[in-house]
Design a protein around this motif. Structure first.
Motif, PDB file in Angstrom:
ATOM      1  N   TYR A   1       0.830  -1.191   0.000  1.00 15.04           N
ATOM      2  CA  TYR A   1       0.000   0.000   0.000  1.00 15.04           C
ATOM      3  C   TYR A   1       0.867   1.245   0.000  1.00 15.04           C
ATOM      4  O   TYR A   1       1.981   1.254   0.534  1.00 15.04           O
ATOM      5  CB  TYR A   1      -0.936   0.015   1.214  1.00 15.04           C
ATOM      6  CG  TYR A   1      -2.103  -0.925   1.075  1.00 15.04           C
ATOM      7  CD1 TYR A   1      -3.319  -0.481   0.549  1.00 15.04           C
ATOM      8  CD2 TYR A   1      -2.003  -2.250   1.454  1.00 15.04           C
ATOM      9  CE1 TYR A   1      -4.391  -1.341   0.411  1.00 15.04           C
ATOM     10  CE2 TYR A   1      -3.070  -3.124   1.317  1.00 15.04           C
ATOM     11  CZ  TYR A   1      -4.263  -2.665   0.795  1.00 15.04           C
ATOM     12  OH  TYR A   1      -5.327  -3.522   0.660  1.00 15.04           O
ATOM     13  N   TRP A   2       0.339   2.314  -0.601  1.00 13.26           N
ATOM     14  CA  TRP A   2       1.017   3.605  -0.686  1.00 13.26           C
ATOM     15  C   TRP A   2       0.155   4.702  -0.097  1.00 13.26           C
ATOM     16  O   TRP A   2      -1.075   4.693  -0.223  1.00 13.26           O
ATOM     17  CB  TRP A   2       1.322   3.959  -2.142  1.00 13.26           C
ATOM     18  CG  TRP A   2       2.321   3.057  -2.791  1.00 13.26           C
ATOM     19  CD1 TRP A   2       2.066   1.924  -3.499  1.00 13.26           C
ATOM     20  CD2 TRP A   2       3.735   3.228  -2.804  1.00 13.26           C
ATOM     21  NE1 TRP A   2       3.246   1.376  -3.951  1.00 13.26           N
ATOM     22  CE2 TRP A   2       4.282   2.148  -3.540  1.00 13.26           C
ATOM     23  CE3 TRP A   2       4.600   4.184  -2.266  1.00 13.26           C
ATOM     24  CZ2 TRP A   2       5.648   2.004  -3.754  1.00 13.26           C
ATOM     25  CZ3 TRP A   2       5.962   4.041  -2.470  1.00 13.26           C
ATOM     26  CH2 TRP A   2       6.466   2.963  -3.215  1.00 13.26           C
ATOM     27  N   GLY A   3       0.807   5.663   0.542  1.00 13.62           N
ATOM     28  CA  GLY A   3       0.120   6.862   0.973  1.00 13.62           C
ATOM     29  C   GLY A   3      -0.142   7.780  -0.207  1.00 13.62           C
ATOM     30  O   GLY A   3       0.297   7.526  -1.336  1.00 13.62           O
ATOM     31  N   GLN A   4      -0.856   8.870   0.048  1.00 10.75           N
ATOM     32  CA  GLN A   4      -1.241   9.783  -1.026  1.00 10.75           C
ATOM     33  C   GLN A   4      -0.118  10.715  -1.454  1.00 10.75           C
ATOM     34  O   GLN A   4      -0.208  11.345  -2.511  1.00 10.75           O
ATOM     35  CB  GLN A   4      -2.457  10.616  -0.590  1.00 10.75           C
ATOM     36  CG  GLN A   4      -2.149  11.784   0.347  1.00 10.75           C
ATOM     37  CD  GLN A   4      -1.882  11.372   1.776  1.00 10.75           C
ATOM     38  OE1 GLN A   4      -1.946  10.198   2.135  1.00 10.75           O
ATOM     39  NE2 GLN A   4      -1.580  12.354   2.619  1.00 10.75           N
ATOM     40  N   GLY A   5       0.928  10.799  -0.666  1.00 11.20           N
ATOM     41  CA  GLY A   5       2.048  11.685  -0.948  1.00 11.20           C
ATOM     42  C   GLY A   5       1.922  13.005  -0.220  1.00 11.20           C
ATOM     43  O   GLY A   5       0.833  13.561  -0.100  1.00 11.20           O
ATOM     44  N   THR A   6       3.048  13.511   0.270  1.00 13.32           N
ATOM     45  CA  THR A   6       3.080  14.812   0.925  1.00 13.32           C
ATOM     46  C   THR A   6       4.255  15.611   0.368  1.00 13.32           C
ATOM     47  O   THR A   6       5.358  15.093   0.214  1.00 13.32           O
ATOM     48  CB  THR A   6       3.178  14.672   2.461  1.00 13.32           C
ATOM     49  OG1 THR A   6       3.112  15.958   3.076  1.00 13.32           O
ATOM     50  CG2 THR A   6       4.468  13.977   2.889  1.00 13.32           C
ATOM     51  N   GLN A   7       4.009  16.866   0.032  1.00 13.75           N
ATOM     52  CA  GLN A   7       5.011  17.710  -0.616  1.00 13.75           C
ATOM     53  C   GLN A   7       6.000  18.258   0.398  1.00 13.75           C
ATOM     54  O   GLN A   7       5.616  18.798   1.440  1.00 13.75           O
ATOM     55  CB  GLN A   7       4.337  18.869  -1.354  1.00 13.75           C
ATOM     56  CG  GLN A   7       5.300  19.866  -1.992  1.00 13.75           C
ATOM     57  CD  GLN A   7       6.060  19.287  -3.160  1.00 13.75           C
ATOM     58  OE1 GLN A   7       7.288  19.326  -3.220  1.00 13.75           O
ATOM     59  NE2 GLN A   7       5.324  18.726  -4.109  1.00 13.75           N
ATOM     60  N   VAL A   8       7.284  18.114   0.091  1.00 13.58           N
ATOM     61  CA  VAL A   8       8.361  18.730   0.858  1.00 13.58           C
ATOM     62  C   VAL A   8       9.103  19.680  -0.069  1.00 13.58           C
ATOM     63  O   VAL A   8       9.612  19.262  -1.112  1.00 13.58           O
ATOM     64  CB  VAL A   8       9.332  17.688   1.433  1.00 13.58           C
ATOM     65  CG1 VAL A   8      10.552  18.363   2.050  1.00 13.58           C
ATOM     66  CG2 VAL A   8       8.628  16.819   2.462  1.00 13.58           C
ATOM     67  N   THR A   9       9.148  20.949   0.297  1.00 18.10           N
ATOM     68  CA  THR A   9       9.828  21.957  -0.503  1.00 18.10           C
ATOM     69  C   THR A   9      10.891  22.639   0.337  1.00 18.10           C
ATOM     70  O   THR A   9      10.585  23.186   1.400  1.00 18.10           O
ATOM     71  CB  THR A   9       8.836  23.002  -1.041  1.00 18.10           C
ATOM     72  OG1 THR A   9       7.826  22.360  -1.816  1.00 18.10           O
ATOM     73  CG2 THR A   9       9.559  24.028  -1.907  1.00 18.10           C
ATOM     74  N   VAL A  10      12.132  22.605  -0.131  1.00 18.66           N
ATOM     75  CA  VAL A  10      13.260  23.220   0.561  1.00 18.66           C
ATOM     76  C   VAL A  10      13.725  24.396  -0.283  1.00 18.66           C
ATOM     77  O   VAL A  10      14.293  24.211  -1.368  1.00 18.66           O
ATOM     78  CB  VAL A  10      14.403  22.232   0.792  1.00 18.66           C
ATOM     79  CG1 VAL A  10      15.504  22.884   1.623  1.00 18.66           C
ATOM     80  CG2 VAL A  10      13.889  20.973   1.485  1.00 18.66           C
ATOM     81  N   SER A  11      13.494  25.602   0.203  1.00 17.64           N
ATOM     82  CA  SER A  11      13.790  26.795  -0.572  1.00 17.64           C
ATOM     83  C   SER A  11      13.970  27.990   0.346  1.00 17.64           C
ATOM     84  O   SER A  11      13.367  28.069   1.414  1.00 17.64           O
ATOM     85  CB  SER A  11      12.664  27.081  -1.569  1.00 17.64           C
ATOM     86  OG  SER A  11      12.889  28.279  -2.281  1.00 17.64           O
ATOM     87  N   SER A  12      14.809  28.939  -0.095  1.00 18.44           N
ATOM     88  CA  SER A  12      14.988  30.180   0.630  1.00 18.44           C
ATOM     89  C   SER A  12      13.844  31.147   0.373  1.00 18.44           C
ATOM     90  O   SER A  12      13.667  32.113   1.093  1.00 18.44           O
ATOM     91  CB  SER A  12      16.304  30.845   0.231  1.00 18.44           C
ATOM     92  OG  SER A  12      17.418  30.030   0.540  1.00 18.44           O
TER      93      SER A  12
END
Length: 121
Positions: free
Chosen positions: A110-121
């Motif tokens: 099974y897979w989760g729906q996904g969660t966005q990780v954004t690394v930015s200044s």
């Protein structure tokens, strides 16, 4: 019967930290190994970290020393502590679990729906 609910993603500055959580709802199933994967647009999904039911871990070389995977079997939850984040860590992160039906003995992924990780200044 099996659901993986992710949380903890968001926007963070380079060098910052985030903790991802994935709570599994799996009545009548036994949860074996769990993991985190990530996928950028146009790229294949890649392993970030995995952890067995007994706590044995495996990490991608790119995150060793920065990320830590852990799990709470009583809560059916897996975590990913992400420290010293870099812009190249920007991706959609997916929770994954291998489960076994207590009734049939069959294995499922099974897979989760996904969660966005954004690394930015």
């Amino acid at each position: 019967q099996v659901q993986l609910v992710e949380s903890g993603g968001g926007l963070v500055q380079p060098g910052g930290s985030l903790r991802l959580s994935c709570a599994a709802s799996a009545s009548s199933f036994s949860i074996n190994d769990m993991g985190w994967y990530r996928q950028a647009p146009g790229k294949q999904r890649e392993l970030v970290a995995r952890i067995t039911k007994s706590g044995i871990t495996n990490y991608a070389d790119s995150v060793k020393g920065r990320f830590t995977i852990s799990r709470d079997n009583a809560k059916n939850t897996v975590y990913l502590q992400m420290n010293s984040l870099k812009p190249e860590d920007t991706d959609v992160y997916y929770c994954n679990a291998r489960v076994v039906s207590s009734g049939t003995g069959r294995q499922y992924i099974y897979w989760g729906q996904g969660t966005q990780v954004t690394v930015s200044s």
